[in-house]
Design a protein around this motif. Structure first.
Motif, PDB file in Angstrom:
ATOM      1  N   VAL A 117      16.615  37.803  42.700  1.00 52.99           N
ATOM      2  CA  VAL A 117      16.318  37.679  44.121  1.00 52.99           C
ATOM      3  C   VAL A 117      14.859  37.265  44.200  1.00 52.99           C
ATOM      4  N   ARG A 119      11.543  36.431  46.074  1.00 52.96           N
ATOM      5  CA  ARG A 119      10.636  36.470  47.226  1.00 52.96           C
ATOM      6  C   ARG A 119       9.225  36.355  46.650  1.00 52.96           C
ATOM      7  N   LYS A 140      23.114  40.976  43.936  1.00 50.57           N
ATOM      8  CA  LYS A 140      22.084  40.041  44.404  1.00 50.57           C
ATOM      9  C   LYS A 140      22.290  39.710  45.878  1.00 50.57           C
ATOM     10  N   LYS A 141      23.511  39.441  46.258  1.00 53.47           N
ATOM     11  CA  LYS A 141      23.804  39.114  47.659  1.00 53.47           C
ATOM     12  C   LYS A 141      23.418  40.275  48.572  1.00 53.47           C
ATOM     13  N   GLU A 144      19.604  40.440  48.764  1.00 51.87           N
ATOM     14  CA  GLU A 144      19.102  39.295  49.532  1.00 51.87           C
ATOM     15  C   GLU A 144      19.152  39.578  51.034  1.00 51.87           C
TER      16      GLU A 144
END
Length: 459
Positions: A117, A119, A140-141, A144
């Motif tokens: 992920v 950022r 991960k989803k 996120e």
């Protein structure tokens, strides 16, 4: 854990990829986010790779890999989508001293690339050691969706502000400043900078934070039985003072920066005195810390709770009780039973097998009567004493007794016996973990049969 997760410095370092197809493209899209010097070795490179080379984002060597191509490379990816060719180039890279990853070949790879992920500069890496890639993508989803798209911006601005933030004393006060900043949503770089300046002024001029104490139940051991409120307290704690029976998996949930202090007590064995525990709680809270006093099970059940509350009150320290699932509730659930049952018993007693002065005496005459149910905490070492008292007061030697060791944990063990056989059953079982003794309860199948016999006898 077969793969230890690290974040490797790649700025200015060489990374080589062998292959020019889809597998190579997938790795390169990720690697191009780094500041590594990328080299691709491929006789037939995809148009996208040629375009990146033309833009000087990587170096393309348009041929099959040869010895020396991976020299000085920190990482090497074999991504030719051909097992024989990948094995060949991996061997060449090994000789050149690079760490090697063979795409879709976990067994022969020296490292793996996790799901990420991004950022930037905040990066969350998720790995399953190749066991469940679908699960990694699902995690991960989920992450996120939870992380603000502006988190990377906030982290970059925050990093530049760290020198100013050092005006705050190290420890709780500085940590509270950063926690408030990252819990504030910002719209732009200017907004982030203004927020930091305002928060620094606020925290520099704030009064010294008062400490507080959460008296928290850790439950019987299964981390999934921890309450949400207990989980939140662990996440916020500056100091965690924990009992011997608290499961290691639950201690792992505490904040990494938290000070972890063992306050273990063991019946008839070496223990931290209650006065010493009280002093630990009070001294850290006086220093402004958020203290979590973590107790196995529920703190209100045989947890010496009142003494710790009295110590807090005597020092003017605020306290809160966070209840937990008591071990008896988890243990009786493991039996497939309820504590009370119409036609069997309308009450249950929670008693202890011993206290600080030794074995505890109870109303054994009442407990020895048919149909009585009791959950006996700390009864493992006092089993012979309990057995003797019950038989002496007329208990039926055939009365069911169940002992549950490590209730709710993976190594849970259930022993079904009777009052007459309680000892030597326990001695022969060599119990090592915490155990509860249930008087008048058996595992469900055995209890149903006993209930049926009792009903027929009554008819």
């Amino acid at each position: 854990m077969k793969h230890f997760p690290i974040f490797m410095a790649l700025e200015g370092r060489r990374v080589v990829v062998s292959g020019g197809g889809e597998a190579a493209l997938a790795k390169l899209r990720l690697l191009l986010k780094t500041e590594a010097n990328l080299t691709v070795v491929a006789a037939n490179a995809a148009p996208e790779i040629k375009k990146w080379a033309a833009e000087a984002r990587l170096t393309l060597i348009p041929r099959a890999m040869e010895p020396g191509d991976a020299m000085c490379a920190r990482l090497f990816y074999a991504a030719n989508e051909d097992d024989a060719e990948d094995a060949r180039v991996a061997e060449l890279a090994h000789r050149d001293g690079a760490l090697v990853n063979i795409v879709d070949n976990l067994g022969d790879s020296q490292f793996i690339t996790p799901a990420m992920v991004d950022r930037d500069p905040v990066v969350v890496a998720i790995g399953t050691e190749g066991a469940a890639p679908v699960l990694a993508r699902a995690i991960k989803k989920d992450i996120e969706e939870k992380l603000s798209p502006r988190l990377g911006l906030m982290a970059r601005i925050g990093k530049a502000f760290r020198a100013k933030a050092e005006a705050l004393p190290f420890g709780v006060k500085r940590r509270d400043f950063w926690a408030e900043y990252y819990n504030t949503d910002v719209a732009s770089e200017t907004d982030a900078q203004d927020t930091l300046e305002a928060l620094l002024d606020k925290h520099l001029n704030a009064d010294i934070k008062e400490g507080r104490v959460d008296l928290v139940g850790a439950g019987p051991g299964d981390p999934e039985l921890l309450t949400l409120k207990a989980r939140k307290a662990l996440d916020e704690a500056d100091v965690v003072i924990y009992d011997r029976l608290v499961a290691p998996e639950i201690l792992e949930l505490a904040r990494r920066e938290a000070i972890m202090l063992s306050a273990g007590k063991e019946g008839f064995g070496p223990s931290v005195t209650q006065d010493a525990i009280n002093e630990m709680i009070v001294s850290h809270a006086r220093g402004g810390a958020h203290v979590v006093r973590l107790k196995s099970g529920d703190p209100t059940v045989f947890g010496r709770l009142d003494e710790e509350i009295e110590a807090c009150e005597a020092s003017g320290i605020a306290w809160t009780i966070v209840p937990g699932i008591t071990s008896a509730s988890a243990a009786v659930a493991a039996l497939g039973q309820s504590f009370t049952k119409r036609g069997r018993n309308s009450g249950v007693r929670f008693i202890t097998g011993h206290d600080t002065k030794g074995f505890v005496d109870h109303d054994w005459k009442t407990l020895a009567q048919p149909g009585k149910v009791a959950a006996i905490y700390m009864g493992k070492k006092s089993a012979r004493f309990i057995q003797g008292r019950l038989l002496m007061h007329g208990a039926d030697a055939a009365t069911p007794v169940t002992v549950i060791e490590n209730a709710s944990r993976p190594d849970q063990r259930i022993l079904s016996t009777t009052i007459g056989e309680l000892e030597p059953t326990l001695t022969n079982a060599n119990l090592a973990g915490p155990a509860l003794v249930f008087l008048g309860l058996a595992p469900r199948a055995a209890m149903d049969a006993a209930d049926q016999i009792n009903m027929e006898a009554a008819i």
